[in-house]
Design an enzyme around this catalytic site. Sequence first.
Site, PDB file in Angstrom:
ATOM      1  N   HIS A   1       1.061  -0.897  -0.143  1.00  0.00           N
ATOM      2  CA  HIS A   1      -0.812  -0.043   0.216  1.00  0.00           C
ATOM      3  C   HIS A   1       0.832   1.497  -0.242  1.00  0.00           C
ATOM      4  O   HIS A   1       2.481   1.401   0.729  1.00  0.00           O
ATOM      5  CB  HIS A   1      -0.878  -0.146   1.330  1.00  0.00           C
ATOM      6  CG  HIS A   1      -0.712  -0.105   2.494  1.00  0.00           C
ATOM      7  ND1 HIS A   1      -0.117   0.747   3.206  1.00  0.00           N
ATOM      8  CD2 HIS A   1       0.158  -1.498   3.330  1.00  0.00           C
ATOM      9  CE1 HIS A   1       0.810   0.963   4.264  1.00  0.00           C
ATOM     10  NE2 HIS A   1       0.732  -0.104   4.277  1.00  0.00           N
TER      11      HIS A   1
ATOM     12  N   ASP B   1      -0.517   4.187   0.952  1.00  0.00           N
ATOM     13  CA  ASP B   1      -1.320   5.363   1.766  1.00  0.00           C
ATOM     14  C   ASP B   1      -0.866   5.307   3.285  1.00  0.00           C
ATOM     15  O   ASP B   1      -0.133   4.491   2.903  1.00  0.00           O
ATOM     16  CB  ASP B   1      -2.806   4.903   1.911  1.00  0.00           C
ATOM     17  CG  ASP B   1      -2.755   3.443   2.302  1.00  0.00           C
ATOM     18  OD1 ASP B   1      -2.486   2.662   2.297  1.00  0.00           O
ATOM     19  OD2 ASP B   1      -4.054   3.776   3.859  1.00  0.00           O
TER      20      ASP B   1
ATOM     21  N   ASP C   1       6.455   1.534   6.988  1.00  0.00           N
ATOM     22  CA  ASP C   1       5.314   1.320   6.540  1.00  0.00           C
ATOM     23  C   ASP C   1       3.993   1.878   5.294  1.00  0.00           C
ATOM     24  O   ASP C   1       3.559   2.946   5.802  1.00  0.00           O
ATOM     25  CB  ASP C   1       4.191   1.252   7.477  1.00  0.00           C
ATOM     26  CG  ASP C   1       2.783   0.160   7.768  1.00  0.00           C
ATOM     27  OD1 ASP C   1       3.024  -0.307   7.042  1.00  0.00           O
ATOM     28  OD2 ASP C   1       1.605   0.781   8.651  1.00  0.00           O
TER      29      ASP C   1
ATOM     30  N   GLU D   1      -5.182   0.754   3.120  1.00  0.00           N
ATOM     31  CA  GLU D   1      -4.850   0.056   3.733  1.00  0.00           C
ATOM     32  C   GLU D   1      -5.365   0.080   5.139  1.00  0.00           C
ATOM     33  O   GLU D   1      -5.945  -0.699   6.266  1.00  0.00           O
ATOM     34  CB  GLU D   1      -3.219  -1.192   3.732  1.00  0.00           C
ATOM     35  CG  GLU D   1      -3.387  -2.009   4.117  1.00  0.00           C
ATOM     36  CD  GLU D   1      -2.653  -2.438   5.671  1.00  0.00           C
ATOM     37  OE1 GLU D   1      -2.550  -3.290   6.715  1.00  0.00           O
ATOM     38  OE2 GLU D   1      -2.607  -1.354   6.267  1.00  0.00           O
ATOM     39  N   GLU D   2      -4.514   1.680   5.503  1.00  0.00           N
ATOM     40  CA  GLU D   2      -4.911   2.086   6.164  1.00  0.00           C
ATOM     41  C   GLU D   2      -6.098   2.406   7.066  1.00  0.00           C
ATOM     42  O   GLU D   2      -6.632   2.723   8.179  1.00  0.00           O
ATOM     43  CB  GLU D   2      -3.671   2.627   6.921  1.00  0.00           C
ATOM     44  CG  GLU D   2      -2.282   2.488   6.183  1.00  0.00           C
ATOM     45  CD  GLU D   2      -1.474   1.752   7.334  1.00  0.00           C
ATOM     46  OE1 GLU D   2      -2.116   1.623   8.636  1.00  0.00           O
ATOM     47  OE2 GLU D   2       0.256   1.440   7.921  1.00  0.00           O
TER      48      GLU D   2
ATOM     49  N   GLU E   1       4.604  -5.581   4.205  1.00  0.00           N
ATOM     50  CA  GLU E   1       4.150  -5.651   5.366  1.00  0.00           C
ATOM     51  C   GLU E   1       5.714  -5.406   6.386  1.00  0.00           C
ATOM     52  O   GLU E   1       6.054  -6.494   6.124  1.00  0.00           O
ATOM     53  CB  GLU E   1       2.687  -5.793   6.084  1.00  0.00           C
ATOM     54  CG  GLU E   1       1.602  -5.301   5.449  1.00  0.00           C
ATOM     55  CD  GLU E   1       1.114  -4.297   5.779  1.00  0.00           C
ATOM     56  OE1 GLU E   1       2.162  -3.301   6.311  1.00  0.00           O
ATOM     57  OE2 GLU E   1       0.074  -3.500   5.136  1.00  0.00           O
TER      58      GLU E   1
ATOM     59  N   HIS F   1       3.383   3.114  12.461  1.00  0.00           N
ATOM     60  CA  HIS F   1       2.460   4.860  13.159  1.00  0.00           C
ATOM     61  C   HIS F   1       3.019   5.587  14.607  1.00  0.00           C
ATOM     62  O   HIS F   1       2.274   6.269  15.012  1.00  0.00           O
ATOM     63  CB  HIS F   1       1.259   4.045  13.369  1.00  0.00           C
ATOM     64  CG  HIS F   1       0.682   2.849  12.696  1.00  0.00           C
ATOM     65  ND1 HIS F   1      -0.535   2.339  12.788  1.00  0.00           N
ATOM     66  CD2 HIS F   1       1.133   2.446  11.242  1.00  0.00           C
ATOM     67  CE1 HIS F   1      -1.274   2.068  11.319  1.00  0.00           C
ATOM     68  NE2 HIS F   1      -0.110   1.218  10.387  1.00  0.00           N
TER      69      HIS F   1
HETATM   70 ZN   LIG Z   1       0.896  -1.124   6.588  1.00  0.00          ZN
END
Ligand SMILES: [Zn+2]
EC number: 3.5.1.18
Length: 380
Positions: free
Chosen positions: A77, A79, A108, A138-139, A167, A352
Amino acid sequence: MTDASTLPDSLAFTKALIDAESITPARGAVFDVLEAALKPLGFAIDRFTVGEAPDGPVENLLATRGSGAPHFAFAGHLDVVPPGKGWTTDPFRAEQRGALLYGRGAVDMKGAVAAFVAALARALPDHGTVSLIITGDEEGPAVYGTRALIDRMRERGIAPDFCLIGEPTSVNRLGDTIKIGRRGSVNIWITVPGHQGHVAYPHLADNPIPKLVRALADIDAIVLDEGTDWFQASNIEVTDLEVGNTAHNVIPGAAQARLSIRFNDLHRGTELVERIERAVHVHTPDAEVKGIVSGESFLTEPGRLSDILSDAIEDHAGIRPELSTSGGTSDGRFLHALCPVVEFGLLNATMHKLDEAVAVADLAMLTDIYESVLKRAFTR
Ligand SMILES: [Zn+2]
């Protein structure tokens, strides 16, 4: 900005992807950067946008090159989660300080996307098919993301033999962990109705709280399983209990609770909801039990794909990875419907978080590992 149309280098390309801000749901510029890198490598690019606010619109990209078997897919992903306040530098301007490259999405998982593209540039197979399955959601709720990509692939008859998801699965050092499955997840809401009244006149009321408490005690005592060869034991957690009664002298008219269950491949989400419903109805047959399955569990039995990956990791990192199924859900829950899926990427320590960062050396090593994976997957 880096010119990604020349032969992609994983560091420069990671920077270019970070600089293209892409808070979930993402579309536009960040996909332009990826497309510009893939086109010169001979990929046919299919970009499409689906959904409407608030969960969309979401852009997805399906890139394919070659034909026939084997068909190797890389999924990921573009995003990212919102940066939050307190970054040392601009989260959407990649900045290298010392051994680390900082920026939202560094691990990520823009770094892994960049590493895979750079690996491809070095090891383009001369037979078979390579696909990239890249989503902009995805997030977020993941409603219009990988699910829409899978629909698109089915429509177009695109069926990979293996799928590697980039990931961030590494824990203490690059290559220590790959995921060969994930637990499933289901959230359940219980509402027990009662009859509101004065506490001095209980015979004129019906208190829902004791019934709910008894039901929860039974649920808390359930042992779903003892774990399996590849999964830890499934677990039920009571996550909320709410009555909202502010008065001392009132028997409330309803009581609610919420559960979250993480489960292994011995269970299906819908069956767990039914099981909880039966447990609740023993004490209160008119209670409402509602469940939402956010993902079923999946397992890719150790085999060719995990072997290829483990060997490639051992080549470059000098360790053999642990085959794990821990952690939250991933888009593997959807992609597993297509073909065997394993996940391997960068260290997840800063994902994150504020000041998300990737070690420049890890980006280089991940590129080497992905290159080795490609070579092994396409060996005749
Ligand atoms: Zn991810």
